[in-house]
Design an enzyme around this catalytic site. Structure first.
Site, PDB file in Angstrom:
ATOM      1  N   GLY A  77       3.601  -5.318  -3.746  1.00  0.00           N
ATOM      2  CA  GLY A  77       2.593  -4.588  -3.287  1.00  0.00           C
ATOM      3  C   GLY A  77       2.432  -5.965  -2.478  1.00  0.00           C
ATOM      4  N   HIS A 147      -1.690  13.622  11.680  1.00  0.00           N
ATOM      5  CA  HIS A 147      -0.392  13.917  13.026  1.00  0.00           C
ATOM      6  C   HIS A 147      -0.010  13.635  13.540  1.00  0.00           C
ATOM      7  CE1 HIS A 147      -3.008  14.777  16.278  1.00  0.00           C
ATOM      8  NE2 HIS A 147      -2.979  15.113  15.494  1.00  0.00           N
ATOM      9  N   HIS A 156       1.709  -1.369   4.956  1.00  0.00           N
ATOM     10  CA  HIS A 156       1.288  -0.830   4.329  1.00  0.00           C
ATOM     11  C   HIS A 156      -0.300  -0.142   4.086  1.00  0.00           C
ATOM     12  CE1 HIS A 156      -1.262  -2.382   0.097  1.00  0.00           C
ATOM     13  NE2 HIS A 156      -1.644  -0.816  -0.168  1.00  0.00           N
TER      14      HIS A 156
END
Length: 220
Positions: A77, A147, A156
């Site tokens: 992470g 979109h 991230h």
């Protein structure tokens, strides 16, 4: 794009790279989708968040695996912009390994969106119409990528962050917890947007932007 992890090219054995909190989240998604984990590679077994999953050894253990029969999951992470996750991914790809693309069953990924190899879309996240998500990128829990956004590789989008339509995020950048980026903005490569920031103007490469509205400074 179905709301399930990519199984079509999954190899017989699945191995996790890393064993911390993010790896634990990915393990649960895999198990919920009936994908067993053979083991994990990490510097040590100490502090593993992967329960009874076997430790296969430190990074050098990757050299002993057969790339033709192993699919990898990148469990490293990120809490800020960093090259560490991308380096792990690219080094493994150079050895011939491929990575599973992970999509939690509760995430929404529109059919016209595109997910790169090894991308991870976690619980409750939304990837909108025409969005393009780069290889090895994390769209974390509850994040929204609307979109026509373009998110580069190894980025991230942290928990609860939201990108309005047409936003571009460069490679290796980190959009922090709950941050908001308005439509059409570009966030450069290797940049960090702080938690809760509201980004109203473009952010240059290798910069840090914080606050409401966000102001930025060079990270170099």
């Amino acid at each position: 794009m179905p709301s399930a992890s990519t199984l079509a090219e999954m190899k017989p054995t699945v191995v996790m790279l890393g064993a911390g909190g993010h790896a634990g989240v990915l393990l649960e998604i895999l198990l919920e989708q009936g994908i067993p984990l053979e083991g994990y590679i990490a510097p040590s077994a100490e502090g593993s968040r992967l329960g009874n999953v076997p430790w296969l050894g430190p990074d050098a253990a990757l050299d002993g695996l057969d790339a033709a029969s192993v699919s990898l999951v990148n469990g490293l992470g990120l809490a800020k912009a960093s090259t560490a996750r991308g380096t792990v991914f690219e080094n493994a790809r150079a050895l011939g390994f491929t990575f599973l693309t992970i999509v939690d069953a509760t995430a929404i990924v529109k059919a016209s969106a595109d997910l790169g190899e090894g991308a991870q879309v976690l619980a409750g996240a939304i990837v909108g119409t025409g969005a393009r998500i780069g290889a090895d990128t994390i769209i974390n829990t509850g994040a929204i990528v609307d979109h026509d956004c373009v998110v580069g590789p190894h980025a991230h989008i942290a928990t609860g962050a939201a990108l309005a339509g047409g936003v571009t995020v460069g490679a290796g950048s980190h959009i922090g917890l709950g941050a908001r980026v308005i439509q059409g903005i570009t966030v450069g490569s290797g940049s960090t947007i702080g938690a809760g920031a509201v980004v109203l103007s473009d952010v240059a490469d290798r910069s840090t932007a914080v606050g409401v509205p966000a102001t930025s400074r060079s990270s170099t």
